[in-house]
Design a protein around this motif. Structure first.
Motif, PDB file in Angstrom:
ATOM      1  N   GLU A  75       0.863  -1.180   0.000  1.00  0.00           N
ATOM      2  CA  GLU A  75       0.000   0.000   0.000  1.00  0.00           C
ATOM      3  C   GLU A  75       0.898   1.228   0.000  1.00  0.00           C
ATOM      4  O   GLU A  75       1.717   1.404   0.909  1.00  0.00           O
ATOM      5  N   LEU A  76       0.747   2.088  -1.026  1.00  0.00           N
ATOM      6  CA  LEU A  76       1.569   3.286  -1.130  1.00  0.00           C
ATOM      7  C   LEU A  76       0.825   4.491  -0.557  1.00  0.00           C
ATOM      8  O   LEU A  76      -0.349   4.703  -0.852  1.00  0.00           O
ATOM      9  N   ARG A  77       1.549   5.285   0.215  1.00  0.00           N
ATOM     10  CA  ARG A  77       0.972   6.498   0.800  1.00  0.00           C
ATOM     11  C   ARG A  77       1.911   7.676   0.528  1.00  0.00           C
ATOM     12  O   ARG A  77       2.801   7.961   1.334  1.00  0.00           O
ATOM     13  N   PRO A  78       1.733   8.350  -0.589  1.00  0.00           N
ATOM     14  CA  PRO A  78       2.585   9.515  -0.880  1.00  0.00           C
ATOM     15  C   PRO A  78       2.241  10.678   0.040  1.00  0.00           C
ATOM     16  O   PRO A  78       1.075  10.921   0.358  1.00  0.00           O
ATOM     17  N   ALA A  79       3.282  11.405   0.442  1.00  0.00           N
ATOM     18  CA  ALA A  79       3.061  12.556   1.314  1.00  0.00           C
ATOM     19  C   ALA A  79       2.728  13.817   0.533  1.00  0.00           C
ATOM     20  O   ALA A  79       2.163  14.758   1.093  1.00  0.00           O
ATOM     21  N   PHE A  80       3.076  13.838  -0.763  1.00  0.00           N
ATOM     22  CA  PHE A  80       2.880  15.026  -1.598  1.00  0.00           C
ATOM     23  C   PHE A  80       2.167  14.632  -2.883  1.00  0.00           C
ATOM     24  O   PHE A  80       2.250  13.484  -3.332  1.00  0.00           O
ATOM     25  N   PRO A  81       1.482  15.576  -3.531  1.00  0.00           N
ATOM     26  CA  PRO A  81       0.855  15.280  -4.830  1.00  0.00           C
ATOM     27  C   PRO A  81       1.905  14.990  -5.895  1.00  0.00           C
ATOM     28  O   PRO A  81       3.060  15.431  -5.801  1.00  0.00           O
ATOM     29  N   LYS A  82       1.513  14.267  -6.943  1.00  0.00           N
ATOM     30  CA  LYS A  82       2.448  13.800  -7.965  1.00  0.00           C
ATOM     31  C   LYS A  82       3.235  14.935  -8.617  1.00  0.00           C
ATOM     32  O   LYS A  82       4.406  14.774  -8.952  1.00  0.00           O
ATOM     33  N   GLU A  83       2.577  16.050  -8.820  1.00  0.00           N
ATOM     34  CA  GLU A  83       3.231  17.126  -9.559  1.00  0.00           C
ATOM     35  C   GLU A  83       4.438  17.700  -8.827  1.00  0.00           C
ATOM     36  O   GLU A  83       5.271  18.390  -9.432  1.00  0.00           O
ATOM     37  N   SER A  84       4.589  17.385  -7.540  1.00  0.00           N
ATOM     38  CA  SER A  84       5.732  17.913  -6.784  1.00  0.00           C
ATOM     39  C   SER A  84       6.867  16.898  -6.640  1.00  0.00           C
ATOM     40  O   SER A  84       7.921  17.225  -6.108  1.00  0.00           O
ATOM     41  N   TRP A  85       6.656  15.676  -7.154  1.00  0.00           N
ATOM     42  CA  TRP A  85       7.685  14.651  -7.004  1.00  0.00           C
ATOM     43  C   TRP A  85       8.898  14.972  -7.871  1.00  0.00           C
ATOM     44  O   TRP A  85       8.778  15.560  -8.955  1.00  0.00           O
ATOM     45  N   SER A  86      10.078  14.518  -7.426  1.00  0.00           N
ATOM     46  CA  SER A  86      11.265  14.632  -8.274  1.00  0.00           C
ATOM     47  C   SER A  86      11.093  13.735  -9.490  1.00  0.00           C
ATOM     48  O   SER A  86      10.297  12.784  -9.492  1.00  0.00           O
ATOM     49  N   GLU A  87      11.839  14.032 -10.528  1.00  0.00           N
ATOM     50  CA  GLU A  87      11.730  13.254 -11.766  1.00  0.00           C
ATOM     51  C   GLU A  87      12.011  11.777 -11.519  1.00  0.00           C
ATOM     52  O   GLU A  87      11.312  10.903 -12.035  1.00  0.00           O
ATOM     53  N   LEU A  88      13.027  11.501 -10.727  1.00  0.00           N
ATOM     54  CA  LEU A  88      13.404  10.107 -10.489  1.00  0.00           C
ATOM     55  C   LEU A  88      12.374   9.386  -9.629  1.00  0.00           C
ATOM     56  O   LEU A  88      12.056   8.204  -9.862  1.00  0.00           O
ATOM     57  N   THR A  89      11.825  10.079  -8.656  1.00  0.00           N
ATOM     58  CA  THR A  89      10.782   9.465  -7.829  1.00  0.00           C
ATOM     59  C   THR A  89       9.543   9.163  -8.665  1.00  0.00           C
ATOM     60  O   THR A  89       8.932   8.090  -8.533  1.00  0.00           O
ATOM     61  N   ALA A  90       9.164  10.091  -9.544  1.00  0.00           N
ATOM     62  CA  ALA A  90       8.019   9.849 -10.425  1.00  0.00           C
ATOM     63  C   ALA A  90       8.276   8.661 -11.338  1.00  0.00           C
ATOM     64  O   ALA A  90       7.377   7.847 -11.597  1.00  0.00           O
ATOM     65  N   LYS A  91       9.504   8.535 -11.818  1.00  0.00           N
ATOM     66  CA  LYS A  91       9.865   7.421 -12.693  1.00  0.00           C
ATOM     67  C   LYS A  91       9.725   6.090 -11.950  1.00  0.00           C
ATOM     68  O   LYS A  91       9.185   5.115 -12.493  1.00  0.00           O
ATOM     69  N   LYS A  92      10.200   6.042 -10.714  1.00  0.00           N
ATOM     70  CA  LYS A  92      10.120   4.791  -9.950  1.00  0.00           C
ATOM     71  C   LYS A  92       8.688   4.464  -9.562  1.00  0.00           C
ATOM     72  O   LYS A  92       8.299   3.293  -9.477  1.00  0.00           O
ATOM     73  N   HIS A  93       7.874   5.492  -9.370  1.00  0.00           N
ATOM     74  CA  HIS A  93       6.460   5.237  -9.102  1.00  0.00           C
ATOM     75  C   HIS A  93       5.783   4.640 -10.337  1.00  0.00           C
ATOM     76  O   HIS A  93       4.997   3.694 -10.232  1.00  0.00           O
ATOM     77  N   ALA A  94       6.105   5.166 -11.508  1.00  0.00           N
ATOM     78  CA  ALA A  94       5.535   4.636 -12.748  1.00  0.00           C
ATOM     79  C   ALA A  94       5.953   3.182 -12.957  1.00  0.00           C
ATOM     80  O   ALA A  94       5.145   2.344 -13.396  1.00  0.00           O
ATOM     81  N   GLU A  95       7.214   2.870 -12.640  1.00  0.00           N
ATOM     82  CA  GLU A  95       7.678   1.489 -12.780  1.00  0.00           C
ATOM     83  C   GLU A  95       6.967   0.571 -11.797  1.00  0.00           C
ATOM     84  O   GLU A  95       6.647  -0.577 -12.130  1.00  0.00           O
ATOM     85  N   TYR A  96       6.716   1.086 -10.589  1.00  0.00           N
ATOM     86  CA  TYR A  96       5.962   0.278  -9.635  1.00  0.00           C
ATOM     87  C   TYR A  96       4.550   0.011 -10.154  1.00  0.00           C
ATOM     88  O   TYR A  96       4.050  -1.119 -10.115  1.00  0.00           O
ATOM     89  N   GLU A  97       3.888   1.071 -10.651  1.00  0.00           N
ATOM     90  CA  GLU A  97       2.523   0.910 -11.154  1.00  0.00           C
ATOM     91  C   GLU A  97       2.462  -0.079 -12.312  1.00  0.00           C
ATOM     92  O   GLU A  97       1.537  -0.888 -12.402  1.00  0.00           O
ATOM     93  N   ALA A  98       3.459  -0.015 -13.178  1.00  0.00           N
ATOM     94  CA  ALA A  98       3.484  -0.933 -14.318  1.00  0.00           C
ATOM     95  C   ALA A  98       3.578  -2.376 -13.850  1.00  0.00           C
ATOM     96  O   ALA A  98       3.039  -3.287 -14.488  1.00  0.00           O
TER      97      ALA A  98
END
Length: 496
Positions: A75-98
């Motif tokens: 279960e993922l619980r982000p502390a901030f909305p997606k638009e504020s994530w660093s590029e690398l963090t967003a990339k790893k989140h996308a890989e997790y979702e995939a």
């Protein structure tokens, strides 16, 4: 090596300047985080991942992907909305979702998972100052889950809210059960005040960073720097090669301490063990001890000098009625000698003996015994206590505690990492004495026997909790001893 936050950031910058990619370090860190979680909880369960917008959050997401691949419910619980994530963090989140689907769709596969784990990936060493929302709210929720739902909390790199250099903590800082520090231990994690929030400390080395650090200084005991102390045995090895250990222990009402020390010595690989006990308790000890231990009744402890021994250990359950004999034994023995419990209490009455001992000594006090040896240690930082003792005396000190310290003159202070609150029960120190004696009998210097013995005992306790069916409340020294064999094997396998 133990680094400050600034030193760690500078090390990363040097690696990036040399062409190392942040994404590669993140992948390595995330996989090792997941592996560390499964070391303590080998059965798949549920993992709630709190992550921030920076690279600490990216490490957590990589770990989540690996845990999901090993059948953990995430279960993922982000502390901030997606638009504020660093590029690398967003990339790893996308890989997790995939791989595993979006966190909004995560469901439980079982109503009663064997483990409930929380990952704290909110802030890394780059953060500073007081916690503010939304991080503060996330931290409070982590601590709530730990308190009310019995979640086991793993902090990534350091507990959120803890200063990496001083160990000072925000009032709402995460209280971790385990801290998985990336690359190298950070100075603040080892501060006395930080121990209740750091919990079990595991260092996760990163190859590209480790190769860039040289130097000396305080050290953290890990399998990477301990395993070489005890190489695999030659096929033609015999009991004489593994040490003749003599143990002077036990008294009326405290025979169990002698048994625990001797049986731990057997399980830690000593070749021959002779337990010297007074005649009044000989029938009790001989009837209840493991058959591998030779029990010898003595009218005087000075009869020990008539039996060939490579190593001596004295103190567990000894009592104080034979003060002069014990002090003479400590003074005259030419062998490596471990002194514990009442041996230390008797020594405290005539401390100048340490100036004229015939051989090297390892003292293994708990804080109360240390206060008798050195009254100035009360209220003083533990590391300062070790430094002061080793500057004054030419012997090895193992200062017990939830973060055991080992020191010796002209050696770095070594911090042990393993262990559990379940070890807070009588007899654990007796086991440690036996283990250290066995290791010294196998050729280790007392400083190395202390470092390795503390790590093995702590890890054996953890194994008893993980696979032995014990709880922190039910853990006993006997259960710890039963799992020493696996602790040896995990040391060689390079566990965390």
């Amino acid at each position: 090596m133990i680094l400050t936050g600034a030193q760690m950031k500078a090390l990363e910058e040097r690696a990036f300047a040399d062409g190392v990619k942040a994404v590669d370090l993140m992948e390595e860190a995330g996989k090792k985080i997941a592996q560390a979680v499964t070391q303590f909880f080998p059965g798949a369960g549920k993992c709630v991942v709190f992550f921030g917008k920076g690279h600490n959050g990216g490490d957590a997401l990589v770990a989540a992907r690996h845990l999901a691949s090993w059948s953990w419910e995430i279960e993922l619980r982000p502390a901030f909305p997606k638009e504020s994530w660093s590029e690398l963090t967003a990339k790893k989140h996308a890989e997790y979702e995939a791989f595993a689907g979006s966190f909004e769709e995560t469901v439980w596969r079982t109503q009663s998972p064997p483990a409930f784990v929380v990952l704290d990936g909110l802030l890394g060493i780059g953060a500073g100052g007081a916690l503010r929302d939304p991080i503060r709210s996330a931290v409070r929720e982590i601590n709530r889950l730990r308190t009310t739902a019995n979640a086991r909390v793993f902090a990534i790199d350091l507990p959120t809210g803890l200063d990496p250099d001083s160990g000072a903590a925000d009032p709402d800082a995460v209280a971790a059960d385990f801290t998985l520090t990336i690359g190298f231990a950070k100075r603040g994690l080892l501060a006395d005040c930080a121990t209740p929030l750091v919990g079990r400390l595991a260092v996760l080395p990163l190859d590209e960073l480790t190769a860039r650090v040289t130097g000396t200084g305080d050290t953290v005991a890990t399998p990477a720097n301990l395993a070489s102390l005890l190489p695999r045995r030659r096929f033609d090895m015999h009991k004489g090669d593994c040490g003749r250990v003599g143990i002077v222990a036990g008294s009326r009402g405290f025979a169990g301490a002698a048994v625990l020390a001797a049986e731990a010595c057997v399980r830690a690989g000593a070749g021959l063990i002779t337990l010297f006990v007074t005649e009044d308790i000989y029938p009790i000890v001989a009837a209840g001890i493991a058959p591998e231990v030779m029990v010898k009744p003595v009218a005087s402890y000075l009869e020990v000098f008539d039996t060939p021994c490579d190593v001596l250990a004295t103190g567990p359950g000894l009592g104080r009625s034979r003060r002069d004999e014990v002090l003479e034994l400590i003074t005259r023995a030419e062998q490596l000698t471990i002194i514990d419990a009442d041996g230390l209490n008797l020594l405290a009455t005539q401390l100048d003996i340490l100036d004229r001992c015939a051989g090297p000594r390892l003292l293994t006090p708990h804080p109360g015994e240390m206060a008798r040896l050195d009254p100035a240690s009360k209220g003083r930082a533990r590391r300062e206590t070790v430094e002061a003792f080793t500057a004054r005396w030419p012997h090895t000190l193992l200062l017990k505690g939830s973060r055991t310290l080992i020191g010796q003159r002209e050696h770095p202070v070594s911090y042990n990492t393993t262990g559990s609150p379940g070890m807070a029960t009588g007899g654990m120190g007796d086991v440690l004495t036996g283990v250290c004696a066995a290791l010294a009998g196998q050729g280790l210097a007392l400083y190395d026997a202390a470092r390795l013995g503390a790590w093995l005992c702590g890890r054996a306790a953890e194994i008893a909790l993980v696979v032995g069916g014990e709880s922190e409340e039910s853990l006993t020294p006997t259960a710890l001893t039963a799992h020493l064999g696996r602790a040896f094997e995990e040391l060689r396998a390079g566990c965390r």
